[in-house]
Design an enzyme around this catalytic site. Structure first.
Site, PDB file in Angstrom:
ATOM      1  N   ASP A 123       8.523  32.369   9.823  1.00 64.89           N
ATOM      2  CA  ASP A 123       8.337  31.100  10.768  1.00 64.89           C
ATOM      3  C   ASP A 123       9.242  30.596  11.472  1.00 64.89           C
ATOM      4  O   ASP A 123       9.178  30.591  12.969  1.00 64.89           O
ATOM      5  CB  ASP A 123       7.460  30.002   9.919  1.00 64.89           C
ATOM      6  CG  ASP A 123       6.132  30.266   9.640  1.00 64.89           C
ATOM      7  OD1 ASP A 123       5.809  31.287   9.081  1.00 64.89           O
ATOM      8  OD2 ASP A 123       5.315  29.312   9.443  1.00 64.89           O
ATOM      9  N   CYS A 195       2.908  36.475   6.112  1.00 64.64           N
ATOM     10  CA  CYS A 195       1.313  36.193   6.041  1.00 64.64           C
ATOM     11  C   CYS A 195       0.405  36.946   6.753  1.00 64.64           C
ATOM     12  O   CYS A 195       0.674  36.970   8.003  1.00 64.64           O
ATOM     13  CB  CYS A 195       1.052  34.705   5.443  1.00 64.64           C
ATOM     14  SG  CYS A 195       2.041  33.994   4.116  1.00 64.64           S
ATOM     15  N   SER A 517       0.525  24.347  10.719  1.00 65.68           N
ATOM     16  CA  SER A 517       0.780  25.809  10.152  1.00 65.68           C
ATOM     17  C   SER A 517      -0.168  26.626  11.006  1.00 65.68           C
ATOM     18  O   SER A 517      -1.166  26.069  11.624  1.00 65.68           O
ATOM     19  CB  SER A 517       0.144  25.874   8.609  1.00 65.68           C
ATOM     20  OG  SER A 517       0.050  27.304   8.457  1.00 65.68           O
TER      21      SER A 517
END
Length: 616
Positions: A123, A195, A517
Site C-alpha cells: 500500500d 492482496c 482500505s
C-alpha cells in the site's frame, strides 16, 4: 550533457577515500565510470506482498551488471496495512509513506546514484517510492512484487473465490460457524503477493503502468507466476539503457518528470476511475504530483470523474473477480486500450518501454496485438498451490478473455456504468472535497439521508456496530481521524466490514476525515476536508443531525441553519486549548507521530508534509 552523478564519488584524486570504500563493496577498476544504479528493495517477512522479494533485488542487480552498470541494493521499510488494521498500529501506515520516500531520497542522494529500480508492492511502498522518484528526477523503472492469487474455499458444497475482506466479514458475522470462519481464514490469503482484489496495492501498481514508469503486466501478473520473472530481468537491462540515454545522449525525455507529466497523471487517474480503484490512490497521486511539482489537484480528479465510465469491476466491488482475472483479460494495457479508443486518455506520451503509450498499446493491447508471446503472457493463471515463493508455477488459462461486451474488461459501449468508479463530493461538510468509491456503492443508496451517529474514533464506532447500536438509515460520522487529528489518517476497513456482517452494508452510510482500505465497499465517504482537527465542519456535527448525500450531484451536506452553525463554532472556540480535539478519547501518540501531525496537510493536498506549517 549532464555528468553522471556518481562521478562525484568515483572520480578525482580527492575521492580516493570514497573509491576505497566502493572497492570494499566489490567494485573493481573497470567499474568506475559505469552508471551506478540503486536497487531500492522492500523485502520484509512481515508482509505477504514483500515476503518473496529477498532475492529479487539481486536478480535485478545481476541483469544491471550484465547490461554494463553497477548495481547497489538497499532496503526500505514496509507496513502491512491488514495486520496494522483495527488498532493503533494503523496510525503508522500513512506516515510510513513519507519515511519510505525520505529513505529512498537519502540513500540515492547520499551515495550519488545515477538511476533507480524500485522494487515495491504494497500500500504505502509504491507511493513512497513514486514520491521519491519524482523528487529525485533521475531515470527510474518500477517493478512490483505482484498480486496474490485469490483464495478458494469449499463452503456448502460450492467453491467460492475470496480474499482478506471475506475473512474479516465472516469473523464478525454471528451466523457464520467457527468451522467456516476457520476455513475462510486459512484460505483467504494463499500465496505471497499483494492482496488479490483491486485494493490499494494493486491499484497503485496498475497506476505505475499508466504513468509510464513500469513495464506491461506490472499491476496484474501474479507474484507466483514464472512469467513475472521477465519483468525483473527486463527492468535491469532497461534502467541501464535509460541511464545512458540521459547521461550520454542528453535525452531528458527518459526522466520521471518528463514521463509522469500532468497528462500522464490524467491517464493514471482515468484508469483508476475506470477500474474502480482504491480511494487511497487519490491521496497518493496528489502526493506524487506534489513531489514532481505538477499542478494536479482534486479539481482535476472531479473533472475526470464526471466523464470516465467504469470498464472493469473487481473485488471488493464484485465478489468473484480478482486481479488474476483482470490479467487474463489483458491487464492494464487492455483497459488503457479501451480508454484510448474512446479518446479518454493521451496516447502520445512517452513510457519507459516504448516511444509512446499508443505504440505500446499496439503491441500489448490484446485486441490489437498479433504477438503470440503477448497472448501467452496474458494466459498466465493461478497455480492454486499455497506458497511464499516467487515465480514458482507456470499455469495457463486455455484462452484469454477478450469479451468486451460481457467479460471482466468492457468497452465503453458496454460499460458497467457511464459514471466513473470514484467521485469527489463537495458541500458544507466537505468544502475542500471528499472521496467516495462509487463502484462499490449499491445503486439504491446513491442518494441517501439520515441521522448522524457521531464517534470520536474508529474504535468507538466499531464498538457500537458490534453492540448492535447502529440502525438502518444511520449515517456514521467518524472524526478526528484525519492526517493531523489521528494522527496518521487511519483506514476504516473494520467498521465497513462489520456493517456488512450486520447486514447494514446497503442500509447505512459512513463519513470520515480518515480514509478507507482499498478493500472497502458500500457508501463509505472518506478524506473529508478540511478535517475536524483543522476546524472542518465535520467537527461540529452533533448526534441526530440530518446529513444528505447525493452522489449523482456530487453533494455532501449537513442540514443546519447559519445561526445554529455560528453558535456551535462559538461554543467550540470557547473551549480554548481543548477546541477541535476529540472529547474523551485516550490515545497515546508517539513523538514520531506528533512530528508527522505537526507537518501534515489536508487530504485534499495528498496529506503530504508542509514544513512551512511549523513556522506559522
Amino acid at each position: 550533457m549532464p555528468p553522471y552523478r556518481s562521478r562525484t564519488t568515483t572520480h578525482g584524486r580527492n575521492m580516493a577515500g570514497a573509491r576505497g570504500l566502493w572497492r570494499a563493496t566489490g567494485m573493481k577498476d573497470g567499474d568506475f565510470g559505469k552508471p551506478i544504479i540503486a536497487v531500492a528493495n522492500s523485502f520484509t517477512q512481515f508482509v505477504p506482498g514483500h515476503v518473496h522479494l529477498k532475492d529479487l533485488g539481486q536478480l535485478v542487480a545481476r541483469e544491471i551488471e550484465a547490461a554494463g552498470g553497477v548495481a547497489k541494493e538497499f532496503n526500505t521499510i514496509a507496513v502491512d496495512d491488514g495486520i496494522a488494521m483495527g488498532h493503533d498500529g494503523m496510525l503508522y501506515s500513512l506516515p510510513s509513506r513519507e519515511i519510505i520516500a525520505d529513505s529512498v531520497e537519502y540513500m540515492v542522494n547520499a551515495h550519488c546514484a545515477d538511476a533507480i529500480v524500485c522494487i515495491s508492492n504494497c500500500d504505502k511502498i509504491t507511493p513512497g517510492m513514486l514520491m521519491a522518484s519524482l523528487r529525485l528526477n533521475i531515470p527510474v523503472v518500477f517493478v512490483s512484487g505482484g498480486p496474490m492469487e485469490a483464495g478458494k474455499v469449499l463452503l456448502g458444497g460450492k467453491t467460492k473465490a475470496l480474499d482478506l475482506v471475506d475473512a474479516m466479514v465472516a469473523a464478525a458475522d454471528d451466523k457464520v460457524s467457527e468451522a467456516d470462519v476457520a476455513a475462510i481464514e486459512r484460505s483467504a490469503c494463499p500465496t505471497c503477493g499483494s492482496c488479490s482484489g483491486m485494493f490499494t496495492a494493486n491499484s497503485m501498481n496498475c497506476l505505475t503502468e499508466a504513468l509510464g514508469l513500469a513495464l506491461p503486466g506490472n499491476g496484474s501478473m501474479l507474484a507466483t507466476h514464472g512469467d513475472r520473472k521477465r519483468l525483473f530481468v527486463e527492468a535491469g537491462h532497461l534502467i541501464v539503457d535509460l541511464a545512458r540515454r540521459y547521461y550520454e545522449q542528453d535525452d531528458s525525455s527518459v526522466l520521471p518528470r518528463s514521463i509522469a507529466s500532468f497528462a500522464a497523471f490524467e491517464n493514471a487517474m482515468t484508469l483508476d476511475i475506470s477500474m474502480g480503484g482504491s480511494t487511497n490512490t487519490v491521496l497518493h497521486l496528489l502526493a506524487a504530483a506534489h513531489e514532481g511539482e505538477i499542478d494536479f489537484t482534486m479539481a482535476d480528479i472531479d473533472r475526470l470523474s464526471r466523464r470516465v465510465p467504469v470498464l472493469c469491476k473487481v473485488a471488493p466491488a464484485v465478489a468473484d473477480v480478482h486481479v488474476e482475472d483482470v490479467h487474463r483479460a489483458g491487464g492494464v494495457m487492455a483497459i488503457l486500450g479501451e480508454l484510448e479508443r474512446a479518446g479518454l486518455i493521451h496516447g502520445d506520451l512517452p513510457v519507459v518501454h516504448a516511444p509512446s503509450l499508443k505504440e505500446a498499446l499496439e503491441r500489448w493491447d490484446l485486441r490489437r496485438t498479433s504477438s503470440e508471446s503477448v497472448t501467452e503472457f496474458f494466459r498466465a493463471a493461478p497455480g492454486g498451490v499455497p506458497t511464499q515463493v516467487a515465480f514458482s508455477q507456470n499455469a495457463r488459462w486455455k484462452e484469454t478473455d477478450v469479451d468486451r461486451a460481457g467479460g471482466v474488461i468492457r468497452d465503453v459501449e458496454h460499460a458497467f456504468s457511464k459514471d466513473g468508479g470514484l467521485a469527489v463530493l463537495y458541500g458544507n461538510l466537505a468544502e475542500d472535497g471528499a472521496i467516495v468509491k462509487t463502484a462499490g456503492v449499491d445503486a439504491s443508496i446513491l442518494v441517501f439521508s439520515g441521522p448522524a451517529r457521531v464517534f470520536e474514533s474508529q474504535d468507538a464506532a466499531v464498538e457500537a456496530i458490534l453492540a448492535n447500536q447502529i440502525k438502518p438509515g444511520d449515517v456514521l460520522v467518524i472524526r478526528y481521524e484525519g492526517p493531523r487529528g489521528g494522527p496518521g489518517m487511519q483506514e476504516m476497513l473494520y467498521p465497513t466490514s462489520y456493517l456488512k456482517s450486520k447486514g447494514l452494508g446497503k442500509a447505512c452510510a459512513l463519513i470520515t476525515d480518515g480514509r478507507f482500505s482499498g478493500g472497502t465497499s458500500g457508501l463509505s465517504i472518506g478524506h473529508v476536508s478540511p478535517e475536524a482537527a483543522e476546524g472542518g465542519l465535520i467537527g461540529l456535527v452533533e448526534e441526530g443531525d440530518s446529513i444528505q448525500i447525493d452522489i449523482p450531484n456530487r453533494r455532501l451536506h449537513l442540514d443546519i441553519s447559519d445561526e445554529a452553525l455560528a453558535h456551535r463554532r462559538t461554543a467550540m472556540a470557547e473551549k480554548g486549548k481543548g477546541a477541535w480535539k476529540p472529547a474523551h478519547r485516550t490515545r497515546k501518540v508517539s513523538t514520531a507521530l506528533r512530528a508527522y501531525a505537526a507537518m501534515a496537510t489536508s487530504a485534499a493536498r495528498g496529506a503530504v508534509r508542509d514544513v512551512d506549517q511549523l513556522f506559522h
